[in-house]
Each structure stands twice: as C-alpha cells, then as structure tokens.
Design an enzyme around this catalytic site. Structure first.
Site, PDB file in Angstrom:
ATOM      1  N   HIS A 194       0.835  -1.206   0.000  1.00 33.02           N
ATOM      2  CA  HIS A 194       0.000   0.000   0.000  1.00 33.02           C
ATOM      3  C   HIS A 194       0.869   1.254   0.000  1.00 33.02           C
ATOM      4  O   HIS A 194       0.518   2.269  -0.600  1.00 33.02           O
ATOM      5  CB  HIS A 194      -0.891   0.022   1.244  1.00 33.02           C
ATOM      6  N   ARG A 301     -10.926  -1.697 -11.435  1.00 33.67           N
ATOM      7  CA  ARG A 301     -10.708  -2.883 -10.588  1.00 33.67           C
ATOM      8  C   ARG A 301     -11.671  -2.800  -9.407  1.00 33.67           C
ATOM      9  O   ARG A 301     -11.297  -2.320  -8.331  1.00 33.67           O
ATOM     10  CB  ARG A 301      -9.262  -2.891 -10.088  1.00 33.67           C
ATOM     11  N   ARG A 337     -14.718  -4.122 -14.396  1.00 29.01           N
ATOM     12  CA  ARG A 337     -14.306  -5.527 -14.252  1.00 29.01           C
ATOM     13  C   ARG A 337     -15.000  -6.115 -13.040  1.00 29.01           C
ATOM     14  O   ARG A 337     -14.984  -5.519 -11.967  1.00 29.01           O
ATOM     15  CB  ARG A 337     -12.789  -5.640 -14.089  1.00 29.01           C
ATOM     16  N   GLU A 434      -5.906 -13.639 -19.583  1.00 30.60           N
ATOM     17  CA  GLU A 434      -4.756 -13.596 -18.678  1.00 30.60           C
ATOM     18  C   GLU A 434      -4.349 -14.997 -18.218  1.00 30.60           C
ATOM     19  O   GLU A 434      -3.460 -15.148 -17.396  1.00 30.60           O
ATOM     20  CB  GLU A 434      -5.054 -12.678 -17.487  1.00 30.60           C
ATOM     21  N   ASP A 458      -1.053 -11.026 -15.053  1.00 29.37           N
ATOM     22  CA  ASP A 458      -1.295 -12.430 -14.733  1.00 29.37           C
ATOM     23  C   ASP A 458      -0.821 -13.357 -15.845  1.00 29.37           C
ATOM     24  O   ASP A 458      -0.282 -14.427 -15.568  1.00 29.37           O
ATOM     25  CB  ASP A 458      -2.787 -12.662 -14.451  1.00 29.37           C
ATOM     26  N   CYS A 505      -4.621  -4.270 -20.728  1.00 31.09           N
ATOM     27  CA  CYS A 505      -4.745  -3.431 -19.531  1.00 31.09           C
ATOM     28  C   CYS A 505      -3.719  -3.796 -18.459  1.00 31.09           C
ATOM     29  O   CYS A 505      -3.740  -3.240 -17.375  1.00 31.09           O
ATOM     30  CB  CYS A 505      -6.160  -3.496 -18.972  1.00 31.09           C
TER      31      CYS A 505
END
Ligand code: PEP
Ligand code: MG
Length: 575
Positions: A194, A301, A337, A434, A458, A505
């Site tokens: 983070h 996301r 998504r 992915e 991914d 993306c």
C-alpha cells in the site's frame, strides 16, 4: 567511492538530496523491571502515548491532500481502529501489570504474540494486517521513547531523502506533508504494498527492498534515488551529483512538455488511431482520467470497493457508485471488471477467495458465490441505463465459463425486465485474457465475448509459472520472454479474425518501453494508469504503425529474450 545499492523501483523519478536515516523499525526496545509502586504510573504513561498516537493519526487524516485515493484514508482509519482494539488498547496494560515491565516492552511482547497468530494463518491479507500492527506499535513506542526527531526536516534547506527500515502509508503521508521530502528508500516492502501505491499516487520517487541500506549511507550525506532504475546511490562526488541534477531537470522538463498532448488524439504517423484508456482502482481516480485526456476507463478494478471494510457492498450501494462514476465520465465508456478477488487481493470479511493464484479466485470464485456476482452485475446493468458501461470478466479459462457467465447475465436481465428496471440490453461483455489456456484458445473464446482485454500481469505469471508477488522468482517474470510474446500475438490475431476489439490493460501497456513492440504486434487499444498515458501517447505519435509491423514480425522470430530486448532498443531509438 560511489556506492550503488539496488532495490525495487516502486515509484518512478529521480531525486537528489540529503540522506535522513529514520529509526522507524529500528527502535531499541529494552526491558525494565518495575517496582510494584510504579505500575499505575506506567499504565498511565502507556495510555497517554496511545492518546498521542491517536491525535497524530487524526491530524494526518485531516491533512490528506484532496486528490488522495479514499483507499489511503481507509488505511489510516484501520490504524485508528487498531488503537481502539483491546489487543493494543488494553492487553499491553495487562502485561505491564502482570509482568511488571515497562510499556515499550509490554507492547513488544504483545506484538510478538500477535505476529505468531498471523504467521500461523498464512494468509497474505493477514500479513498486511501484521505489518499494520507493526506500524501502529512503532508509532506508540516512538512516542514512549520520545523519539521525536522531526521527519523530513533538512538543516540547510536541501531536499531530504528518507531511509527507513519500513514505512506505513500514514508515515509516508506525514513525510509528504512536511516540506523537503524528495524521495523514500526502505529496507522492506515491495511494489504491491500500500505504501508503494501511495508513493506512486503522490509522485514521490521510491526504491524499496534495499537490505541494510543503513550500513552504507551516513546521515545527512548527499544521495541520489533513481526510481526508474530502482537504485540508491551514495558516496558521489560533486560532478556526479551535478549529472543527476541535470537528469532530474530534464525529466521534469520532458514531463511538462507532454502536457500539450492531452487534447491531441493518439495517432501514428501513418494515420492509425490508437485508443488510450485509463485503469482505475476507485472512483477517486476519476479526475485523473479526465486530466490525462483518456478515451475511456479501460479497467475499473472493482474489488477495491470491497476492501478495508467490515461488510460487503450490496447491489444498491454498487449501483449508486457505478451510476455516479458514469455520470462523472460525461459520455466516456466505463469498463467495469467484475470482482477479481483472491491471490494477493483478499477481504477482511468472512468471504475469502483462494490465496493461491491457481485457486478459486476471480470469476471462478464469483461463480461459486453467485450472490456476489448477481449483486454486482445487476448493479452494473442498472447503471448502464445512465451511460456506456462494459462488463469485463477476469481470469476466464474455458468457453464453458464464458457460456455460464452469458447465461447468468441473461437471467439478471430478465429479472430486471420483470421489475421494470431499465438497462442497456446491448451491454458489451468482454473477457480478460490472462490465463494461457484462454490465450491459446482465443479463437473459440472470442465467440462468446464482445472484446478482449489482455491482462499481462497475470498472463506473464501463469505462462512462466512465476508468482508475480514472489521476489525470489522475479528474474523469470519477463514480458519479453518469447512464450509470452507468442501468446500476445495469438490473442491480437484471434481478435482481428473475430472482428472484436482487443485492448491490453496489464502494466506492460503503460510502459513506453513496450509501446512500439505492441504497436508492431497490431495492438490498437491500450489501458494504463492515467499518469502513464501522455508518455505512451508521445511514443505513438512519432511511430509508424505499418513500418513497425514488419520490424516486429522479424523480432518475434527470435527465441532469446536478450536478443529481443536488443532489437527492441534499436526500434525504440528510431526517430
Ligand atoms: C492483469 O492481470 O494484467 C490485470 C490487469 O489485472 P490485475 O493486475 O488486477 O490482476
Ligand atoms: Mg489479472
């Protein structure tokens, strides 16, 4: 003698300044036996430190810059909640009494005990919580030890570069708010932490993961942080420092010079229009999308809406969020998504997707927890009555999953029809490509999907069997591996044959180093963090799509990543 200390460049940019060695994480905590008569006073000292820590955090919370993502404020709220929790608010006081020890030591004992509990659980989300506990405990200990050297303050007005064992998001915010903090370096932490996300948002150059950096750098010595290369440089002479100052100035100039591109379209020299879209994590990122002049949100996301909270957002709450987002986008499409939970993205509630990146995560998890999928898709469908929304399904592996998703969406549409709720019946449903199986069978996957969006983050980890968050195998994680490039070509070609749009993306789309390679592979839609958009546009506008096609085709016949990299560098140097 110059020293070059390599780490992980988690936030780009160059900074030159004076090293400020923070004792964060390196506090010397000693145990003192207390006489019985001192116990009450020690507990009072502990409680006063708790209150001071709370005041510090509330103060930081109030001074968060307006455009900081809500997620960051949520981290500070988490720390504030921890200060209220009995495990930190009262257990140390009990330890002071039972062990007759000083408050700093009681906190250390309590932290050790909590760490053991977290370790036994072996859950990446709880690991983050373990780091949060460490950050909160350190804050209280620092107050107890009166280690109050002001963070980030320089003696001679030179920018300060902070070196710390570790930094919490709130500490980084504090450093940012005090003038003169030009960059940060830590011994621990990685690009997905983070604090790293925050450093990127605040545009503070940062290099994490330089072990024992304290041993090589003296307090107040001039140093350079190069977030692009992921290095800290010390022991530099005046000439070298001047060189880096020059580099820093030219980077700033180059960045400012890109602003004029904002309202220009991304078009190659031979007239091919390229779509540039933005990735967002939260609605708070929407202003940056418009500032960058993006054509659309190519990836929202949505899982971040579910994090740092005790309950789950239901259909109504999500409907309002998506409707407000689409209104704020004023006609720009929003690619939503569906929930991509699992692996390194976990929730703090009883709902838990697989920790393994190969397990029940993303759409696999949603197809098991259908109530989550239903709430989200119904919310998105209802919001689609207010503007152009597209649905994007993460981690599809088989055509069977595509069919199941389609069936469910039709069912939710019927429900809305029956309830008289408006929605866009032609809403586009796309798939993240992915998983290597989906890439290899992109032709058949395309039959059930309206568009593809390639998730290279991914796709690379699964193709090369290298966990994207495991530093030990990061040497394998190479976008230029020929196996990855072949899969990318297959997906782009399959999309063209099926006449459906293909976007990318993953992080690769936002790295200007790969722009010409991807153009040459035939990619015409890129989605990336808003901050990367103008740099990529600049490369596109001085590239020739058709010329690149021929050159890249030759490059793709190579089998050695190093040879491909060399060829790409030549391509990138072309005027
Ligand atoms: C990807 O995998 O490339 C992607 C864009 O999704 P995420 O990074 O959220 O997994
Ligand atoms: Mg992904």
């Amino acid at each position: 003698m110059p020293v070059v200390l390599p780490g992980s460049g988690v936030s780009r940019g160059i900074a030159v300044g004076r090293a400020r060695l923070l004792q964060g994480g390196q506090l010397e905590i000693l145990e003192y036996a207390l006489p019985h008569s001192h116990i009450d006073a020690e507990i009072l000292r502990f409680q006063n430190a708790l209150s001071a820590a709370r005041r510090q955090l509330v103060d930081i919370r109030h001074r968060i810059p307006a455009e900081t993502p809500d997620e960051i404020a949520a981290f500070i709220d988490t720390h504030l909640l921890m200060l209220e929790d009995a495990t930190l608010a009262s257990a140390p006081a009990d330890l002071i009494r039972s062990r007759r020890c000083n408050a700093e030591w009681a906190l250390k004992l309590q932290q050790d005990a909590l760490e053991k509990v977290f370790e036994a659980m072996d859950d990446p989300y709880l690991k983050t919580r373990r780091d949060d506990v460490a950050h909160v405990v350190q804050r209280i200990q620092r107050i107890l030890l009166a280690d109050e050297r002001p963070l980030g303050e320089s003696e001679d007005g030179e920018p300060m570069i902070v070196l710390a064992a570790d930094l919490s998001p709130s500490e980084l915010l504090q450093l940012h708010q005090l003038q003169g903090v030009a960059a940060v370096v830590t011994e621990r932490g990685g690009p997905l932490s983070h604090t790293a996300i925050l450093a990127r948002n605040l545009k503070i150059p940062a290099v994490f993961g330089i072990e024992r950096c304290y041993q090589y750098v003296r307090d107040n010595e001039p140093v350079v942080v190069d977030g692009n290369e992921g290095v800290l440089l010390a022991g530099l002479d005046a000439g070298m420092l001047a060189y880096y100052r020059g580099k820093q100035r030219s980077q700033r100039r180059a960045h400012a010079a890109l602003r004029h591109l904002k309202d220009r379209p991304a078009v190659t020299r031979d007239g091919v229009r390229i779509g540039l879209q933005a990735n967002i994590d939260l609605p708070a990122d929407l202003p940056a999308v418009r500032r960058a002049g993006a054509d659309a949100v190519g990836l929202f996301r949505t899982e971040f809406l579910y994090m740092n909270r005790r309950d789950l957002p239901g259909e109504e709450e999500q409907f309002r969020i998506y409707r407000d987002a689409i209104r704020r986008l004023k006609g720009l499409p929003l690619t939503l998504r569906t929930l991509d939970l699992g692996a390194d993205k976990a929730l703090g509630t009883e709902i838990s997707a697989a920790v393994s990146p190969l397990g029940l995560r993303a759409i696999r998890f949603c197809l098991k927890e259908l109530h989550l999928f239903r709430d989200q898709v119904r919310a998105a469908l209802r919001a689609s009555a207010f503007g152009p929304i597209r649905l994007l399904i993460p981690m599809l592996t088989t055509t069977g999953e595509v069919e199941q998703v389609r069936r469910l969406i039709r069912q939710y549409m019927l429900e809305l029809d029956q309830a008289g709720c408006p929605y866009d019946p032609a809403i586009a449903v796309g798939g993240m490509i992915e998983v290597p199986a989906a890439a290899l069978c992109a032709d058949s996957m395309s039959r059930g999907l309206d568009f593809f969006s390639i998730g290279t983050n991914d796709l690379i980890q699964y193709t090369l069997a290298a966990d994207r968050v495991d530093a030990a195998v990061s040497y394998l994680y190479d976008p230029l591996n020929p196996a990855v490039l072949r899969l990318l070509t297959m997906v782009i070609d399959a999309g063209r044959r099926a006449q459906i749009p293909v976007a990318m993306c993953g992080e690769m789309a936002g790295d200007p180093y790969f722009t010409r390679l991807l153009l040459g592979m035939g990619l015409t839609e890129f989605s990336m963090p808003a901050g990367a958009l103008l740099e990529v546009k600049e490369v596109i506008n001085r590239s020739d799509f058709h010329k690149l096609k021929g050159r890249v085709a030759k490059l793709l016949r190579q089998s050695e990543p190093a040879v491909i990299a060399e060829g790409l560098e030549t391509l990138n140097r072309m005027p």
